[in-house]
Write an enzyme that holds these catalytic residues in place. Structure first.
Site, PDB file in Angstrom:
ATOM      1  N   LEU A  61      -6.678  -4.571  -4.761  1.00 43.37           N
ATOM      2  CA  LEU A  61      -7.632  -3.526  -4.349  1.00 43.37           C
ATOM      3  C   LEU A  61      -7.046  -2.126  -4.485  1.00 43.37           C
ATOM      4  O   LEU A  61      -7.778  -1.144  -4.341  1.00 43.37           O
ATOM      5  CB  LEU A  61      -8.068  -3.738  -2.885  1.00 43.37           C
ATOM      6  N   TYR A  75     -13.337   7.840 -13.952  1.00 41.81           N
ATOM      7  CA  TYR A  75     -13.163   6.726 -13.008  1.00 41.81           C
ATOM      8  C   TYR A  75     -13.837   5.476 -13.570  1.00 41.81           C
ATOM      9  O   TYR A  75     -13.253   4.387 -13.601  1.00 41.81           O
ATOM     10  CB  TYR A  75     -13.752   7.108 -11.649  1.00 41.81           C
ATOM     11  N   ASP A 107       0.859  -1.193   0.000  1.00 44.57           N
ATOM     12  CA  ASP A 107       0.000   0.000   0.000  1.00 44.57           C
ATOM     13  C   ASP A 107       0.895   1.242   0.000  1.00 44.57           C
ATOM     14  O   ASP A 107       1.894   1.287   0.730  1.00 44.57           O
ATOM     15  CB  ASP A 107      -0.897  -0.015   1.249  1.00 44.57           C
TER      16      ASP A 107
END
Ligand code: UDP
Length: 325
Positions: free
Chosen positions: A80, A153, A31
């Site tokens: 993710l 998006y 991350d």
């Protein structure tokens, strides 16, 4: 099992990491902490039964060396990491498109190279502007013009989906696509526009609840732990490979009614303030008026159904935000 979770310090990623740790996996989190937070991993790092199986790397999915090492190490990948939240997308359009398209391609390409099974998280945004409900995976999609940046998006997530399918067809990659609808629960921040944490925060401070437009627009909301269960059920089902699945709730609620329920559940003295879209967002914004998933595809394959109703979800979020202060 060794599991890599890109975006594992984010809201959904950290709950997924926890579930994997609790079932005995080794979990590797990658991350960059752009919208995620190291704090989200703290409960697992403090748990003596979990902490020695959790490995955190601060880095970007665009960093090839890091990705190569982590994908090479792990057995399965949940992807993710992404730019998320309407407000974040509108504020950072170039970065959002880059991370979503190039980042996903980088993850898929390493998974194909090492022959690792991967689940990518797409979004209900890909459906674009529909007024009918429920939305099925086989529906056509309709977007607004490029002048309205929200659709960047949706378009970037759609490219991700096509890229995943192309790796599956051309390289035999075992890949599953989950289209996530509005997901809520503890650790979600209101900073990037998400409606429930924002309204709950406002209610707890007895400030006006900012409902955009007329508030007649509707959504369903799924509890994050139900979403995690859905993602695990898809990853574990051999017949999910190559498929695209809606993951969402079934209880449709207008944003105005949501605000009323939040005021009641918090016992707040807040009023509801209707804010015209032009005031809340730049000109290039366009809202979706209705968004409800058909979840029969995932239900029929894995037996997944969401278990947590909206009132229960609100109670959880309110308790979490009261405690967080
Ligand atoms: N919304 C609102 N007030 C807020 C934030 C959001 O009325 O303070 C509305 C927003 O316009 C949308 C819905 O709530 O109709 C859900 O917004 P969110 O950003 O959570 O998710 P979206 O479904 O738009 O991706």
């Amino acid at each position: 099992m060794r599991i890599l979770i890109t975006g594992g310090a984010g809201f959904i990623g950290s709950h997924l990491a926890q579930a994997c740790l609790e079932r005995g996996d080794e979990v590797y989190v990658l991350d960059d902490l752009s919208t995620g937070s190291a704090e989200n991993l703290a409960p697992m790092q403090k748990d003596p039964g979990l902490c020695d199986r959790l490995f955190f790397t601060k880095g970007s999915i665009l960093d090839r060396e890091t990705l190569l090492e982590l994908v090479g190490t792990c057995d399965q990948v949940f992807h993710l990491a992404a730019a998320v939240g309407v407000r974040y997308i509108l504020d950072n359009p170039l970065e959002s498109i880059r991370i979503n398209i190039q980042g996903t391609d980088a993850v898929l390409s390493q998974c194909a190279r090492f022959r690792k099974k991967v689940l990518i998280t797409s979004s209900s945004e890909v459906y674009g502007k529909h007024l009918h409900a429920p939305l099925k995976e086989t529906d056509d999609i309709v977007y607004g013009p490029t002048g309205k940046f929200r659709w960047s998006y949706a378009a970037s997530k759609l490219v991700d989906e096509f890229t995943a399918l192309a790796y599956h067809r051309n390289r035999g990659l075992e890949v599953i696509t989950a289209r996530l609808f509005n997901t809520v629960g503890p650790r979600q921040t209101g900073a990037y526009g998400m409606v429930i944490p924002r309204l709950v925060q406002q209610a707890l401070k007895n400030e006006p609840l900012t409902v955009y437009g007329t508030g007649a627009q509707t959504r369903t909301f799924t509890y994050v732990k139900d979403v995690v269960r859905a993602l695990l059920s898809l990853m574990d089902h051999p017949d999910a490979v190559g498929g695209t699945f809606n993951v969402g709730g079934t209880e449709e609620v207008s944003i105005l009614e949501l605000a009323q329920r939040i005021i009641k559940a918090t016992g707040s003295s807040s009023e509801i303030r209707l804010i015209p879209y032009e005031e809340a967002f730049p000109e290039d914004f366009e809202d979706m008026q209705r968004r409800v998933p058909d979840i029969s595809r995932i239900r029929e394959l894995t037996g997944y159904v969401p278990k947590t109703g909206l009132d229960e979800i609100l109670a959880e979020v309110i308790a979490y935000m009261r405690q967080a202060g």
